[in-house]
Structures are given as structure tokens and as C-alpha cells.
Design an enzyme around this catalytic site. Structure first.
Site, PDB file in Angstrom:
ATOM      1  CB  SER A  50      39.469  68.022  55.352  1.00 19.11           C
ATOM      2  OG  SER A  50      39.298  66.628  55.329  1.00 19.11           O
ATOM      3  CB  ALA A 112      30.010  62.915  53.959  1.00 15.52           C
ATOM      4  CE1 TYR A 225      46.372  55.679  39.626  1.00 16.39           C
ATOM      5  CE2 TYR A 225      46.099  53.462  40.536  1.00 16.39           C
ATOM      6  CZ  TYR A 225      46.882  54.430  39.908  1.00 16.39           C
ATOM      7  OH  TYR A 225      48.184  54.142  39.565  1.00 16.39           O
ATOM      8  CE1 TYR A 235      42.835  52.257  44.009  1.00 16.02           C
ATOM      9  CE2 TYR A 235      41.505  52.061  42.037  1.00 16.02           C
ATOM     10  CZ  TYR A 235      41.816  52.707  43.200  1.00 16.02           C
ATOM     11  OH  TYR A 235      41.073  53.798  43.585  1.00 16.02           O
ATOM     12  CB  VAL A 274      51.977  60.555  48.835  1.00 12.49           C
ATOM     13  CG1 VAL A 274      52.067  60.018  50.252  1.00 12.49           C
ATOM     14  CG2 VAL A 274      53.121  60.047  47.978  1.00 12.49           C
TER      15      VAL A 274
END
Ligand code: NAD
Length: 394
Positions: A50, A112, A225, A235, A274
Site C-alpha cells: 500500500s 499479514a 538495505y 542499520y 523517503v
């Protein structure tokens, strides 16, 4: 009602139906302009379809390859006169545009991670499409209720092993700050791996295989990523990185299963953009603002739709074999990671502060993209007009 942006920290709690529809239309137009994707997927399931990368994957599949699509997501409809969430409006606009072009599009709104939504999705596929030949796994969630234990687990964005301090930006106030983060506990690491790792992706493949809705030769991919060293403590080497390496192990296991029937599973590494998910990560919005400046100047800039169209047209549905890296991943972050780009980003990172924020970064571009996620700041939309927030998904 007249709907204006209401920003709370790194989220906007309102969304504009016409603006979201325009944003979706922009993506559709981009894909149509690139021309048809030959030999593309026929029946596609996008889990997390979505917003962000999942929505763009759905747009590329439907409008680039003429695919029938099922989207699964967790969005909020309009209630008591309050606007729905952006992903709700995006999906309503997507469905309407797909049907106008004669394309099958159905959506399932719910959790989900649950067995129930997996069952419902398998039933829908069996009834309407028979089988799926591409499954895109693009969930980003702060929590998961585990379907077997009933426990609700949280995902956190923290370093592992050592505390981490670095620059960050308060996007709203346009102030460069410093964030200090304590390392995650073992439980937080396990939680993040459970929410953002590969277990649920495998559960989806199990449910589809058991339900007989996986086409022979099916492809599945999940997104990841990596980024440059300056973001690694938060990260790649942080809790989310642990979850992403779990996702890669899951890809190997799923690939071994699907291979028996000529199928394939792999992780695709996308560039930093973004989205609602990326704006929640400390340090990353400042990095993205600098990256955008450098990539725009070099005319290398891409958003979600450009990346996803590239994935479909030059990697997944291309006569050549996929270009895997040494770890078996498809890399769409090649331009972001180019040496000249990262060298400039690192130089600007050293210098950036509140005073030179506008000069050294594309903070304006970041803010525009952020507002666009919620349907604000799009051309041709009258933001002073009365709009009905109650938009239906078919
Ligand atoms: P996003 O926040 O835009 O999208 C998340 C999607 O997940 C939405 O469709 C949302 O409805 C859905 N979702 C969340 N919880 C759900 C639940 N319980 N049940 C059903 N649906 C649920 O995120 P995004 O940035 O597009 O991220 C998608 C993937 O891409 C993630 O794996 C992320 O790590 C990866 N990725 C993102 C970036 C980036 O810069 N944004 C870069 C590389 C990879």
C-alpha cells in the site's frame, strides 16, 4: 472536510485522498511512459503493497506488465470523519486505475503476520487467479503478533554491542542534532529479527504451497538495505541488520524449495528513499537529505517507482540472468553506493550543521517527499477544497 497535514514527530497523522490518488497516478504515468515490460509476471501478490516500495512494485507489475495483482496491507479506513491512512487512499486509487485499464486488482486489509489473513489471501487467489507467479514481500512493521505463540513482539532500531552517537536531523524544526543510542538487549535483537526477519516470509510461502496457489517457476523477493559505513552502526550492524541477515537466510531456504519446480527466491537491496519506514530510523533522514543532493546533482536520483521499474525491467523480467552480488542478492543500490557518490556524501556529512543544512543537503526535497507520502504538496490538488475522507476500497 478540508484536510491539512498534521505532523507528529516522524509521522503525519492525516492523509489527503486526492493527493494520494495523484501520487499513485504519477507513478502509473511513469511506468506507462517506460513502455511495456515484456514477458513480465502474470499474477502477483504484494505483501505490504500500500505504500513505499511495495506500492511501487504493484504499480510496476500492473501497469508495466499488465499483471493481475493482490495487495495485502494493514491500513486504517476513515472513521468518524477522520481521514484514512495514506496507504488506504493509495490502494483505493490503485484499484480504481487498474480496473479502468481492465486489470484485475484486489486488496486484503489486515495483519499479514496472522494465519487468518494468509488463509484469506490463499482463498482469494484460488477463487480468482488460480496461482501466483511473483510474490513480493515488502513489509515494514514496528510489531508482530506471532501466529503460533500469540505473543506481540516489538522491533527496535538500535545498535548492537556498543552505544552509538552520530548526527541526525529534526526534519520538522530543521535542526541538526546528535543522537545517542544505547545498544539493544538480547531480547530486543530477537524481537527485531522476529518482526523484520524472514520467518513470516517463509510462512507465506508455506501457506501458498499448502494451498496449491504457487505457480511452477514462481519468483519471490524481499527487500533489504545496506548503505554506507556511516549508517552501519544503526542499520547494517544494528538490530535491523540482524533481521535483514535473517531475511537472507530465509531467501536461501525458500530458493532451495522453489528451485525444485524451477522457481527462485532472493533478496533485493534497494536504495535509501523517503518512506514511512525510513523516516523512523535515527540518522537516516539526514543521510538521505545529503544523498539526494549528491544524486540529483549527478542526475542519478531515483525514487521508489524508478527503482521498482528497474527491478522488473532490467533484472527480474529480462532475457539475461539476474545480476547477483557475491552473497546472492540483487543490487538496486548500485548508484547510491558508487564511489564518487559516497565520497561526496561522506565529505558533506562531516561538515553539515544547522546553519548550512539548506546549502549542503536537499532537506527541502526530503520534506517534499515526506509530505507526498501522505498526499500533500502534489500539483493540481486543491488543498483548500472540501473532500470526502470516506473513500471505499472495492
Ligand atoms: P513502508 O512503511 O512504506 O511500507 C510498509 C508496508 O507494510 C505498508 O504497505 C504497510 O501497510 C505494510 N504493513 C505493515 N505492517 C503490516 C501488517 N502487520 N500486516 C500487513 N501489512 C503491514 O515501507 P518501505 O520503506 O517501503 O519498506 C518496505 C521494505 O523495503 C522493507 O523491508 C524495508 O526494509 C525495505 N527497504 C526500504 C528502504 C527505504 O529507504 N525506505 C530501502 C531499502 C529497503
Amino acid at each position: 472536510m478540508v484536510i491539512k497535514p498534521r505532523i507528529r514527530g516522524f509521522v503525519c497523522v492525516t492523509a489527503h485522498p486526492d493527493g494520494c490518488a495523484t501520487h499513485v497516478r504519477e507513478q502509473i504515468e511513469y511506468v506507462k511512459k517506460q513502455g511495456p515490460i515484456k514477458e513480465g509476471p502474470k499474477n502477483v501478490l504484494v505483501i505490504g503493497g500500500s505504500t513505499g516500495y511495495g506500492l511501487s512494485s504493484r504499480v510496476a507489475a500492473a501497469f508495466g506488465a499488465g499483471a493481475s495483482t493482490v495487495g495485502v496491507f494493514f491500513e486504517r479506513p476513515s472513521e468518524k470523519g477522520r481521514p484514512a491512512s495514506a496507504g488506504w487512499y493509495n490502494s483505493a486509487a490503485f484499484e480504481k486505475a487498474a480496473r479502468a485499464d481492465g486489470l484485475y486488482a484486489q486488496s486484503i486489509n489486515g495483519d499479514a503476520f496472522s494465519d487468518e489473513i494468509k488463509r484469506e489471501t490463499v482463498e482469494l487467489i484460488r477463487k480468482d487467479l488460480g496461482q501466483i507467479d511473483l510474490i513480493v514481500y515488502s513489509l515494514a512493521s514496528p510489531r508482530r503478533t506471532h501466529p503460533k505463540t500469540g505473543e506481540t513482539i516489538k522491533s527496535v532500531l538500535k545498535p548492537v554491542g556498543e552505544p552509538f552517537r552520530n548526527k541526525s536531523v529534526d526534519v520538522d524544526k530543521e535542526v541538526v542534532t546528535e543522537v545517542g543510542l544505547e545498544p539493544a538487549t538480547e531480547e530486543e535483537i530477537r524481537g527485531t529479527v522476529s518482526v523484520m526477519g524472514g520467518e513470516d516470509w517463509e510462512m507465506w510461502i508455506d501457506a501458498m504451497e499448502e494451498g496449491g496457489v504457487l505457480a511452477p517457476g514462481a519468483t519471490t523477493t524481499a527487500y533489504s538495505y545496506i548503505g554506507p559505513a556511516l549508517t552501519w552502526p544503526i542499520y547494517r550492524d544494528g538490530t535491523i541488520g540482524r533481521a535483514k541477515s535473517d531475511l537472507e537466510h530465509a531467501a536461501d531456504r525458500i530458493d532451495a524449495r522453489l528451485k525444485i519446480d524451477r522457481g527462485r527466491a532472493f533478496v533485493t537491496v534497494n536504495k535509501a528513499v523517503v518512506t514511512q519506514a525510513s523516516s523512523a530510523i535515527p540518522v537516516v533522514p539526514l543521510y538521505i537529505s545529503i544523498l539526494f543532493k549528491v544524486m540529483k546533482e549527478k542526475e542519478l536520483h531515483e525514487g521508489c517507482i524508478e527503482q521498482m521499474h528497474r527491478l522488473f525491467s532490467t533484472q527480474m523480467y529480462n532475457e539475461r540472468a539476474l545480476d547477483f552480488d557475491e552473497a546472492g542478492r540483487v543490487r538496486l543500490d548500485d548508484l547510491e553506493m558508487r564511489e564518487d557518490v559516497q565520497k561526496e556524501v561522506a565529505g558533506l556529512w562531516e561538515q553539515v550543521n544547522t546553519e548550512n543544512l539548506h546549502k549542503l543537503t536537499d532537506i527541502d526535497g526530503y520534506k517534499q517527499d515526506f509530505l507526498k507520502l501522505f498526499g500533500f504538496g502534489l500539483p493540481g490538488v486543491d488543498y483548500d477544497a472540501d473532500v470526502d475522507p470516506d473513500v471505499r476500497l472495492q
